[in-house]
Design a protein around this motif. Structure first.
Motif, PDB file in Angstrom:
ATOM      1  N   GLY A  83       0.814  -1.210   0.000  1.00  0.00           N
ATOM      2  CA  GLY A  83       0.000   0.000   0.000  1.00  0.00           C
ATOM      3  C   GLY A  83       0.847   1.259   0.000  1.00  0.00           C
ATOM      4  O   GLY A  83       1.977   1.291  -0.492  1.00  0.00           O
ATOM      5  N   ALA A  84       0.316   2.307   0.613  1.00  0.00           N
ATOM      6  CA  ALA A  84       0.998   3.603   0.595  1.00  0.00           C
ATOM      7  C   ALA A  84       2.354   3.552   1.289  1.00  0.00           C
ATOM      8  O   ALA A  84       3.275   4.284   0.925  1.00  0.00           O
ATOM      9  CB  ALA A  84       0.110   4.654   1.264  1.00  0.00           C
ATOM     10  N   GLY A  85       2.498   2.676   2.272  1.00  0.00           N
ATOM     11  CA  GLY A  85       3.766   2.590   2.980  1.00  0.00           C
ATOM     12  C   GLY A  85       4.921   2.161   2.097  1.00  0.00           C
ATOM     13  O   GLY A  85       6.091   2.395   2.436  1.00  0.00           O
ATOM     14  N   SER A  86       4.618   1.570   0.960  1.00  0.00           N
ATOM     15  CA  SER A  86       5.689   1.064   0.093  1.00  0.00           C
ATOM     16  C   SER A  86       6.520   2.171  -0.539  1.00  0.00           C
ATOM     17  O   SER A  86       7.638   1.921  -1.004  1.00  0.00           O
ATOM     18  CB  SER A  86       5.096   0.179  -1.017  1.00  0.00           C
ATOM     19  OG  SER A  86       4.249   0.934  -1.873  1.00  0.00           O
ATOM     20  N   ILE A  87       6.005   3.415  -0.560  1.00  0.00           N
ATOM     21  CA  ILE A  87       6.803   4.507  -1.129  1.00  0.00           C
ATOM     22  C   ILE A  87       7.380   5.401  -0.032  1.00  0.00           C
ATOM     23  O   ILE A  87       8.061   6.380  -0.328  1.00  0.00           O
ATOM     24  CB  ILE A  87       5.986   5.348  -2.145  1.00  0.00           C
ATOM     25  CG1 ILE A  87       4.760   5.998  -1.501  1.00  0.00           C
ATOM     26  CG2 ILE A  87       5.589   4.504  -3.336  1.00  0.00           C
ATOM     27  CD1 ILE A  87       4.958   7.414  -1.046  1.00  0.00           C
ATOM     28  N   MET A  88       7.159   5.042   1.236  1.00  0.00           N
ATOM     29  CA  MET A  88       7.660   5.864   2.341  1.00  0.00           C
ATOM     30  C   MET A  88       9.037   5.356   2.768  1.00  0.00           C
ATOM     31  O   MET A  88       9.239   4.857   3.870  1.00  0.00           O
ATOM     32  CB  MET A  88       6.665   5.842   3.495  1.00  0.00           C
ATOM     33  CG  MET A  88       5.299   6.399   3.108  1.00  0.00           C
ATOM     34  SD  MET A  88       4.070   6.317   4.424  1.00  0.00           S
ATOM     35  CE  MET A  88       4.627   7.637   5.493  1.00  0.00           C
ATOM     36  N   LEU A  89      10.008   5.501   1.863  1.00  0.00           N
ATOM     37  CA  LEU A  89      11.325   4.915   2.053  1.00  0.00           C
ATOM     38  C   LEU A  89      12.429   5.963   2.153  1.00  0.00           C
ATOM     39  O   LEU A  89      13.538   5.646   2.581  1.00  0.00           O
ATOM     40  CB  LEU A  89      11.636   3.966   0.883  1.00  0.00           C
ATOM     41  CG  LEU A  89      10.655   2.803   0.712  1.00  0.00           C
ATOM     42  CD1 LEU A  89      10.892   2.101  -0.614  1.00  0.00           C
ATOM     43  CD2 LEU A  89      10.781   1.823   1.859  1.00  0.00           C
TER      44      LEU A  89
END
Length: 303
Positions: free
Chosen positions: A229-235
């Motif tokens: 989900g959205a967490g996958s781009i919070m890197l």
């Protein structure tokens, strides 16, 4: 982390009991896992009927928060709101009434960060540590010991609470000084509830297109379980613009281009069906900037 260093060494697990105040939907499964704590568990709740599963499991009970503090080195609090937290910590029968210096109070309720900072100052006057330690993952994660907990407090307090927290959390983050745990939880929940609003918008579009929105929900849950989900781009470690030679630039540019294409197609469908999609419009306008790579061709064409 920007936190003050505590002069106290972290307590050994065998040296102290853990207290848990508030055995509701979240508190009960968290406390249930603390029955394994080697120093013992003391529980407190205004409803006597919720105590039996804990006493049968080996815990002892206390009638007041002050009584919990008399017997425990770490006291967890999982009550409803700021007012209840203040009452439990500073009230006439509150934790500070009897807490010994070196006691750590851990508040798992989602409260205002200013409340956490103010309570920490009161606790410090008594030599008591305070950490704000809100959790994420819901009751299902609590039952499995899979919560995420975001801790604001000194290094010493964090070291003390880490071991008991490991019984009910699989991710323990030291967010920084007191108040930082709550600020991180608010940022996390900002994403959570905006996503809920976006889900409602997606459902309206799907319903107008005569689709089964329950089946749509199944697709969302299935695909998010794989993509993150959205967490996958919070890197990234900053929200500053990404330089073209940065490792993330081609990855995030690809995400932006795909997103702008799909958002523009959804918006076109919404216009044809007469369904307003204000969040989708805002997302198309801000996706590239939010990712740090600037708007793509489709976003520029819309302006």
């Amino acid at each position: 982390m920007g936190t003050a260093e505590s002069s106290e060494r972290p307590l050994d697990a065998a040296e102290f009991a853990v207290g848990f105040i508030g055995l509701g939907n979240m508190g009960a499964p968290m406390a249930q896992r603390l029955l394994k704590w080697p120093g013992g568990l003391v529980v407190c709740d205004m409803r006597p009927e919720v105590l039996e599963p804990f006493t049968s499991g080996g815990a002892t009970t206390a009638d007041t928060a002050a009584e919990v503090a008399e017997r425990c080195g770490v006291v967890s609090v999982a009550v409803l709101d700021d007012a209840q937290v203040r009452s439990v910590v500073t009230g006439p029968n509150g934790i500070l009434h009897s807490a010994k210096p070196g006691t750590v109070i851990a508040v798992h309720s989602t409260i205002a960060d200013q409340t956490a900072v103010a309570l920490a100052a009161e606790c410090a006057e008594r030599g008591v540590e305070f950490v704000d330690a809100p959790v994420s993952g819901g009751a299902p994660a609590a039952k499995k010991g899979g919560l995420a907990v975001m801790v604001g407090g000194t290094e010493g307090a964090f070291a003390t609470v880490r071991s008991p927290f490991e019984l009910w959390a699989s991710l323990i983050v030291h967010a920084g000084e007191v108040g930082a745990g709550t600020r991180m939880k608010l940022a996390r929940n900002l994403l959570h509830f905006i996503a809920f609003t976006a889900a409602s918008e997606a459902q309206r579009l799907a319903e107008a297109a005569e689709l089964d929105i329950t089946e749509l929900g199944k697709v969302v849950r299935h695909s998010d379980s794989h993509t993150g989900g959205a967490g996958s781009i919070m890197l990234r470690n900053t929200t500053a613009p990404v330089e073209p030679d940065d490792f993330w630039f081609p990855i995030l540019t690809h995400v932006r281009d795909l997103g702008e294409k799909d958002l523009s197609l959804a918006l076109d469908l919404g216009r044809r069906l007469g369904v307003p999609l204000p969040l989708a419009e805002q997302a198309l306008d801000g996706l590239g900037a939010g990712l740090g790579v600037g708007p793509g061709d489709i976003s520029k064409e819309q302006k």
